[in-house]
Design a protein around this motif. Sequence first.
Motif, PDB file in Angstrom:
ATOM      1  N   LYS A 255       0.907  -1.179   0.046  1.00 46.96           N
ATOM      2  CA  LYS A 255      -0.019   0.008  -0.060  1.00 46.96           C
ATOM      3  C   LYS A 255       0.919   1.296   0.235  1.00 46.96           C
ATOM      4  O   LYS A 255       0.456   2.171  -0.718  1.00 46.96           O
ATOM      5  CB  LYS A 255      -1.061  -0.030   1.165  1.00 46.96           C
ATOM      6  N   PHE A 256       2.190   1.230   0.800  1.00 43.98           N
ATOM      7  CA  PHE A 256       3.031   2.306   0.704  1.00 43.98           C
ATOM      8  C   PHE A 256       3.600   2.463  -0.529  1.00 43.98           C
ATOM      9  O   PHE A 256       3.610   3.672  -1.158  1.00 43.98           O
ATOM     10  CB  PHE A 256       3.964   2.379   1.606  1.00 43.98           C
TER      11      PHE A 256
ATOM     12  N   GLN B 187       2.121   1.839  -3.664  1.00 40.92           N
ATOM     13  CA  GLN B 187       1.315   2.206  -4.409  1.00 40.92           C
ATOM     14  C   GLN B 187       0.957   3.765  -3.919  1.00 40.92           C
ATOM     15  O   GLN B 187       0.751   4.613  -4.863  1.00 40.92           O
ATOM     16  CB  GLN B 187      -0.300   1.769  -4.072  1.00 40.92           C
ATOM     17  N   PHE B 188       0.969   3.899  -2.568  1.00 43.54           N
ATOM     18  CA  PHE B 188       1.009   5.610  -2.222  1.00 43.54           C
ATOM     19  C   PHE B 188       2.299   6.428  -2.757  1.00 43.54           C
ATOM     20  O   PHE B 188       1.664   7.389  -3.374  1.00 43.54           O
ATOM     21  CB  PHE B 188       0.681   5.685  -0.618  1.00 43.54           C
ATOM     22  N   GLU B 189       3.334   5.930  -2.791  1.00 42.65           N
ATOM     23  CA  GLU B 189       4.476   6.622  -3.201  1.00 42.65           C
ATOM     24  C   GLU B 189       4.442   6.671  -4.811  1.00 42.65           C
ATOM     25  O   GLU B 189       4.695   7.782  -5.100  1.00 42.65           O
ATOM     26  CB  GLU B 189       5.781   5.662  -2.656  1.00 42.65           C
TER      27      GLU B 189
ATOM     28  N   ALA C 133       1.656   6.926  -6.368  1.00 45.37           N
ATOM     29  CA  ALA C 133       0.660   7.961  -7.020  1.00 45.37           C
ATOM     30  C   ALA C 133       0.974   9.537  -6.504  1.00 45.37           C
ATOM     31  O   ALA C 133       0.889  10.102  -7.259  1.00 45.37           O
ATOM     32  CB  ALA C 133      -0.498   7.568  -5.949  1.00 45.37           C
ATOM     33  N   PHE C 134       1.892   9.663  -5.385  1.00 44.66           N
ATOM     34  CA  PHE C 134       2.010  11.119  -5.131  1.00 44.66           C
ATOM     35  C   PHE C 134       3.484  11.354  -5.959  1.00 44.66           C
ATOM     36  O   PHE C 134       3.333  12.597  -6.262  1.00 44.66           O
ATOM     37  CB  PHE C 134       2.410  11.277  -3.678  1.00 44.66           C
TER      38      PHE C 134
ATOM     39  N   SER D  63       4.826   6.903   5.139  1.00 45.51           N
ATOM     40  CA  SER D  63       4.213   7.865   4.107  1.00 45.51           C
ATOM     41  C   SER D  63       4.477   9.317   4.692  1.00 45.51           C
ATOM     42  O   SER D  63       4.521  10.373   3.695  1.00 45.51           O
ATOM     43  CB  SER D  63       2.692   7.581   3.934  1.00 45.51           C
TER      44      SER D  63
ATOM     45  N   LEU E 113       5.771  12.067   2.340  1.00 50.24           N
ATOM     46  CA  LEU E 113       4.802  13.160   1.732  1.00 50.24           C
ATOM     47  C   LEU E 113       5.304  14.417   2.446  1.00 50.24           C
ATOM     48  O   LEU E 113       5.351  15.501   1.627  1.00 50.24           O
ATOM     49  CB  LEU E 113       3.501  12.966   2.072  1.00 50.24           C
TER      50      LEU E 113
END
Length: 330
Positions: free
Chosen positions: A39-40, A42-44, A46-47, A265, A269
């Motif tokens: 999940k991290f 995918q988060f990384e 995306a941002f 995250s 971020l």
Amino acid sequence: MLDFRVIFNFEIKLNGIDEEQQPRKIKNVQFFLNTFNPKFTQFELAFRFFFLICTIVTTCLFTKSMRRFSILDWSLEQRWMIFLLIFLVFYNDPFYPLTFLVNSSFPLILDGVLQATFLCTLLLFWLSVYHGIRQNVRRFIPFYLPKIILVSLLWIFSVVLSSVRIGQEFRDPMYNMTIDIRQFTTFRIIFYVVGIVYILYLLFLIIRAFGELRNMPYFDIRLKFTTLLMLCVVSISIVITTLRFGSGIIEENFVPELASRYKNSVEFLSFYSLINLYLYTMAYVYSPAKNAAIDSLFRDNPTFSMINDSDEEVVYGSDHEVSRLTSVER
């Protein structure tokens, strides 16, 4: 909810120690396991993609707004903004997805090199602005070359240390940078010495710039704005770094660990948002207004435009103003 439990069985053998003496000399063994959260990841991704698109759009808009004017009329900050925005595109690393598509350490090493390149370019920008705002003649050898050499040393040492760590960890999961970092003792010492020299040099330029230009309109506003944004970035970066490493800042593996990876995250971020928003803010402020012109009445006001006068015109007055004053006196 399913409960997954994994049991590991380890068999440890130590060379050079008799089996009878092992229980006496070895009292504790610690194992450290690194895991990656999908999940991290995918988060990384995306941002990173989000910041990449925003940076490309900002670069195009800023470049379009500056095309109306000759490059000779650009201020020092505006010329640097073009380079910073281009390097920011690569700082957000459009090649980062290759990390998950290619079974190689090259994408990770490339990501570290691009990050170090942008950050060192930002350090060079600060030196150039505080020194160049006080003078108009900026020849490459006397003005830029010493600064480039100073910043290049920081770039070389940070790239070497981070690249060695990433490459060794990719080839050997048991690699421990804390042990092998002793081979780079000279690199680390020079890195810290050069960093201290950079900080002292930057402080000297800031103090001298404010001492000479603080009573001059337009220059005073430029200095205050640049310094305020820089202090915000530096202060928040120090807070993030302190929260991330704590007392580990003084450890031997601090430099390569700084450019390796993010633990969660929030770290990723906060730091990425800080750098990108800093450049977006400067691009917005330094871009000329839609009604800005070379002969604008507000050419000395950075709120409307920062590109309309050269440094000589601000200090001594333009030819138009001198001729107008002469006609009034007559």
